[in-house]
Design an enzyme around this catalytic site. Structure first.
Site, PDB file in Angstrom:
ATOM      1  N   GLU A   1       0.817  -1.209   0.000  1.00 54.86           N
ATOM      2  CA  GLU A   1       0.000   0.000   0.000  1.00 54.86           C
ATOM      3  C   GLU A   1       0.857   1.268   0.000  1.00 54.86           C
ATOM      4  O   GLU A   1       0.561   2.206  -0.719  1.00 54.86           O
ATOM      5  CB  GLU A   1      -0.920  -0.021   1.241  1.00 54.86           C
ATOM      6  CG  GLU A   1      -1.927   1.102   1.309  1.00 54.86           C
ATOM      7  CD  GLU A   1      -2.995   1.028   0.225  1.00 54.86           C
ATOM      8  OE1 GLU A   1      -3.062  -0.001  -0.478  1.00 54.86           O
ATOM      9  OE2 GLU A   1      -3.738   2.017   0.077  1.00 54.86           O
ATOM     10  N   ASP A   2       1.924   1.259   0.796  1.00 57.09           N
ATOM     11  CA  ASP A   2       2.632   2.523   1.050  1.00 57.09           C
ATOM     12  C   ASP A   2       4.034   2.617   0.463  1.00 57.09           C
ATOM     13  O   ASP A   2       4.692   3.634   0.623  1.00 57.09           O
ATOM     14  CB  ASP A   2       2.750   2.752   2.573  1.00 57.09           C
ATOM     15  CG  ASP A   2       1.398   3.012   3.212  1.00 57.09           C
ATOM     16  OD1 ASP A   2       0.464   3.356   2.457  1.00 57.09           O
ATOM     17  OD2 ASP A   2       1.280   2.876   4.434  1.00 57.09           O
TER      18      ASP A   2
END
Ligand code: MN
Length: 736
Positions: free
Chosen positions: A80-81
Site C-alpha cells: 500500500e505505502d
C-alpha cells in the site's frame, strides 16, 4: 526500547508459543519491511517500521498466529505505502503471504462513512467476505488496534473518524470473532476520542475510588481462594474492574450514575474441567448471597459466538455486588482470543493445509444453530459469503448483491426507476457492459436517461438477483401490455400449432372456462400478457391445456358422427319402419345406433339397468349419456335447444355383469326394520354398495339402497321382496 530490542521481544514472544516458527523468514520479512519503509515517518515522528513491528507483536502476543501471519503483519503496509508489489512479496516470501498483505491493503483502501445500522452490518460482512483468508481480518484488526493505541498523534477530526469506524466496524467484528480482550480495548480507545468528557468522568471516578475498590477486590479474592483451596479445587481466580466502555454504556442506557452501576466488578475463576465449574458455582453461592435472576449457564447453552462460561452475580461482604464468571481454561482462551484460539488449536492439530482450513468455522457454525445464532451466522460466514458480493454506490453506500451480480442488479437494488432508466454503467470509473460481473468493493455508478427505452428482455437473463428480475418483469407487465399480449398470443399460437392443436378449440366458449382454469388465468388476454412479459411460457400453457384439448378433439369427432346418426334415425322414424338392429357391438352393454366406439356413461340421476327403456344424450365432449326414458331429464328431449342431441340407444346382448342403481324404500319406523331389509337383500343375492337411512319428522324412515344389479327383472324381484316387508309403504327408483 530500540527497534532492535522490539524485534527481539517479538521473536521471544513467538518462541513462547511456537518454538518451531520460521525465524529466518520472519527476520527476512522484518528486514525487507524496514528497507521498504526507510525514510518514512509516523505522525509521532518515529520511524515507520515501528508500526508494522507493533502490529506483528499484537498478532503474536494477543492472537498467537502462525509464521505466515507474523510475516504478513510485518509486511502489511509495503504494497500500500511503498514501491513493493504483490509480485515482489510473492517472489521473496510466498504467494500466500503476498495474498495476505494484498488482502489487508484492500481493507485499508475502503472508505467508510457513518451509515445506518443496516449499512454497517453490510460493511462488516463485506470486510469478512473480502478476507478470503480469515488471517487477513485478524491482521487488519491488529493493525487497527495499534493505530488506535497511537491515535493521540492524529488530528482531532481524524481521531473522531477513525474512532467511529473502530466502534462501529472493527469492535463488532472482533466481538463476532469472539476476541473479547481486543474488542474491549478497541471500544475503550474509541470512547476516549468519541466522548472524551464521559470517558474522563468514568476513568477519574474509578481512579478516585481505586484504593477502596482494590482493597475490596483483594479481600474477595482471598475469600474465594481460601475456600476453593480448602476443598482442593485447582483454580486461578482474579478480579477486575469492568471496562470503561461497558460502564459507559450501562450508565448511558440505564441512565444511572457510576455508583448505581450494578456490577462494576467481575471475578473470574478458571478451573480444570466442566465439573469443577459447577462445583465452584456452588461454593460462590455458599459464601455470598446470589442476586436472583442473574445466573446464566453459557456452558449448557453457549453464546452464538462460541462463548462458554457460568455467570452469576452475588452480593459481596462489603455491600458491593459483583459478577463471577466461571469457566475452564479452554473456554477462557476461546473467550479472550476467539477465532484466533481456534486457529491456534487447528494449527497445532495438523499442518496448514488449505483444505479444511475453515473447518472450525463450519464446526462453530454447526454448533450455533438456533438461539440468536442468526447474528453470528450472518457475520462469520467467511467462505460462506461466497454467494454474496458487496459493492459501493459513488457516495459510499454498500449494496449487498448475490454473487455474479451485474450492473443491472445494482441499478434495480437502488431503485426500480434507476434500473428502468439505465443507459450505461461505470465500475471504478470505467464504462462496462451490462453483464459485467461485479466484485467485492467495486464502486458502481449507473448512468440514466429520461429518454431510456426501458429494460430489454435480455436483461432478465443477465440479472442474478430475483429482485431485479421481478422488477424487470413488472416493467414489462405494466409498460408493454399491448405488446405483451401480441407477443404472448403469437408465441401461444405457434406452440399450439407445433403440438397439432387448433386455436378454434381453445376459443370455443364452452371449452374456454375449463382451459383457463387449467392455466389459472382469468382470461386469454391475461395469459397472453403473462407469456409476453415472461411470467409464464407458451410451452407451459399448451402443455397444461393439451390433455383437455386432445380429449375434446377426439370427442368432437365422435359427437359429429353421433349427430349424423341421430339425424338418420329421425329420418327413418318418419317412415314408421322399426329400425333393424344393425349393430351388435356395444359399449358397456349399450348400442348407440349408427355409431361404434362411442364413449358411453350412465346418468347418475336415474341409474338405468338392462331392461329399462333408455335413451341417449350426446353431451359436448363427454360422449353419450344414457337415461331412462322416464327420467325427468330425458323429458327435456322435446326442448328445441336440445333437438338433434338425443339419440336412440338400446341394450345389447352383451351387457355387463351388473350395473349400479338406487332404490328408495319408504316405511313406518319400527324395530328390526333394517334387519328385515338386509334379509331381503341377502336372500335375493343382491350386491349392496351402501345403505343410508334418514327419519322423517312424522315417524317414517327413508332407506336409500345403492346396489349393483344384473337387469331390470332381477331388480323387480328385489322390489317385490322389499314391498312385502311389514311397514314398507313403497319402493321406488329415484330419478332426476
Ligand atoms: Mn498499518
Amino acid at each position: 526500547m530500540t527497534i532492535q530490542e522490539q524485534y527481539e521481544l517479538l521473536e521471544k514472544t513467538i518462541r513462547g508459543y511456537n518454538p518451531s516458527a520460521d525465524f529466518d523468514q520472519i527476520r527476512a520479512a522484518f528486514d525487507y519491511a524496514d528497507k521498504c519503509h526507510e525514510g518514512q515517518k509516523r505522525k509521532s515522528g518515529e520511524p515507520y517500521i515501528i508500526h508494522p513491528l507493533a502490529v506483528a507483536q499484537i498478532v503474536a502476543e494477543e492472537l498467537k498466529l502462525d509464521s505466515e501471519s507474523i510475516e504478513a503483519a510485518l509486511l502489511h503496509d509495503v504494497i500500500e505505502d511503498t514501491a513493493a508489489t504483490h509480485e515482489d512479496v510473492a517472489k521473496l516470501f510466498s504467494p500466500t503471504i503476498a495474498d495476505l498483505v494484498e488482502g489487508v491493503s484492500k481493507l485499508t483502501r475502503i472508505q467508510y462513512a457513518t451509515k445506518e445500522d443496516e449499512q454497517m452490518e453490510n460493511l462488516r460482512k463485506m470486510l469478512i467476505a473480502m478476507s478470503k483468508d480469515i488471517r487477513v481480518i485478524l491482521i487488519k484488526i491488529s493493525d487497527r488496534l495499534h493505530n488506535m493505541r497511537t491515535m493521540e498523534y492524529q488530528s482531532p477530526p481524524k481521531q473522531k473518524q477513525k474512532s467511529l469506524e473502530t466502534m462501529e466496524i472493527y469492535a463488532p467484528i472482533a466481538h463476532r470473532l469472539g476476541m473479547q480482550r481486543i474488542k474491549w480495548e478497541l471500544e475503550d480507545l474509541s470512547l476516549k476520542y468519541l466522548d472524551p468528557v464521559g470517558y474522563e468522568e468514568i476513568v477519574s471516578k474509578l481512579d478516585a475510588k481505586k484504593p477502596e475498590y482494590e482493597a475490596f477486590m483483594r479481600r474477595t479474592q482471598i475469600q474465594i481462594d481460601d475456600r476453593l483451596n480448602e476443598l482442593g479445587i485447582q483454580h486461578i481466580a482474579y478480579g477486575r474492574m469492568k471496562h470503561p466502555y461497558s460502564i459507559y454504556r450501562k450508565m448511558f442506557n440505564q441512565n444511572k450514575s457510576l455508583d448505581e452501576i450494578f456490577d462494576l466488578f467481575a471475578f473470574r475463576v478458571i478451573v480444570e474441567n466442566v465439573g469443577d465449574c459447577y462445583n465452584v458455582l456452588g461454593v460462590i453461592h455458599d459464601i455470598y448471597k446470589p442476586i436472583l435472576g442473574r445466573f446464566k449457564d453459557y456452558i449448557g447453552t453457549p453464546k452464538p459466538n462460541g462463548y462458554q462460561s457460568l455467570h452469576t452475580t452475588v452480593m459481596g461482604t462489603d455491600g458491593y455486588p459483583f459478577e463471577v464468571q466461571i469457566r475452564t481454561r479452554e473456554m477462557h482462551e476461546i473467550a479472550e482470543y476467539g477465532v484466533a484460539a481456534h486457529w491456534k488449536y487447528k494449527q497445532n492439530g495438523q499442518g496448514a493445509g488449505t483444505e479444511g482450513r475453515y473447518e472450525w468455522v463450519r464446526r462453530l457454525l454447526e454448533n450455533q444453530e438456533g438461539a440468536d445464532a442468526e447474528d453470528y451466522i450472518h457475520s462469520l460466514k467467511v467462505d460462506m459469503f461466497s454467494d454474496e458480493v458487496f459493492v459501493f454506490t459513488p457516495n459510499g453506500d454498500v449494496q449487498n448483491l448475490p454473487a455474479g451480480a451485474c450492473p443491472i442488479d445494482f441499478a434495480y437494488a437502488i431503485h426500480s426507476a434507476v434500473g428502468n432508466h439505465m443507459v450505461g454503467a461505470k465500475v471504478n470509473g470505467r464504462i462496462v457492459t451490462f453483464d459485467h460481473v461485479l466484485k467485492n468493493g467495486d464502486i458502481v455508478e449507473i448512468m440514466t436517461s429520461k429518454a431510456a427505452k426501458g429494460p430489454s428482455r435480455d436483461w432478465m437473463k443477465m440479472a442474478k438477483s430475483s429482485e431485479a428480475r421481478s422488477k424487470i418483469r413488472q416493467w414489462f407487465k405494466k409498460e408493454k401490455k399491448e405488446e405483451n399480449i401480441i407477443n404472448g398470443r403469437s408465441a401461444f399460437e405457434a406452440e399450439l400449432k407445433h403440438c397439432g392443436l387448433s386455436m378454434k378449440d381453445v376459443t370455443d366458449p364452452e371449452m374456454l372456462p375449463t382451459l383457463l382454469k387449467k392455466v389459472s388465468y382469468p382470461s386469454l388476454e391475461d395469459m397472453y400478457a403473462a407469456i409476453g412479459y415472461g411470467g409464464f411460457t407458451a410451452q407451459k400453457a399448451v402443455s397444461r391445456m393439451q390433455g383437455e384439448l386432445q380429449r375434446i378433439a377426439k370427442q368432437r369427432q365422435i359427437e359429429q358422427q353421433a349427430l349424423e346418426a341421430a339425424a338418420e334415425q329421425s329420418a327413418k322414424h318418419d317412415e314408421t319402419v322399426p329400425p333393424a338392429p344393425k349393430r351388435v357391438k356395444s359399449e358397456q352393454g349399450i348400442i348407440v345406433e349408427g355409431l361404434d366406439n362411442c364413449l358411453v356413461k350412465f346418468s347418475k340421476c336415474c341409474t338405468p339397468v338392462p331392461g329399462d327403456s333408455i335413451v341417449g344424450f350426446i353431451t359436448r365432449g363427454y360422449g353419450v349419456s344414457v337415461h331412462r326414458v322416464d327420467c325427468p331429464n330425458a323429458a327435456k328431449r322435446n326442448d328445441p335447444d336440445q333437438a338433434g342431441r338425443w339419440i336412440k340407444v338400446s341394450w345389447g346382448s352383451d351387457t355387463n355383469e351388473s350395473y349400479p342403481t338406487i332404490l328408495e324404500v319408504i316405511c313406518k319406523d319400527r324395530a328390526n326394520l333394517l334387519l328385515d331389509i338386509s334379509a331381503a337383500l341377502s336372500t335375493t343375492n343382491t350386491y349392496v354398495l351402501g345403505i343410508n337411512t334418514r327419519s322423517t319428522e312424522d315417524g317414517y324412515v327413508i332407506c336409500r339402497i345403492e346396489i349393483r344389479i344384473r337387469d331390470e327383472a332381477q331388480l323387480r324381484t328385489l322390489m317385490n321382496k322389499l314391498n312385502q316387508i311389514s311397514g314398507v309403504l313403497g319402493v321406488t327408483r329415484p330419478a332426476g
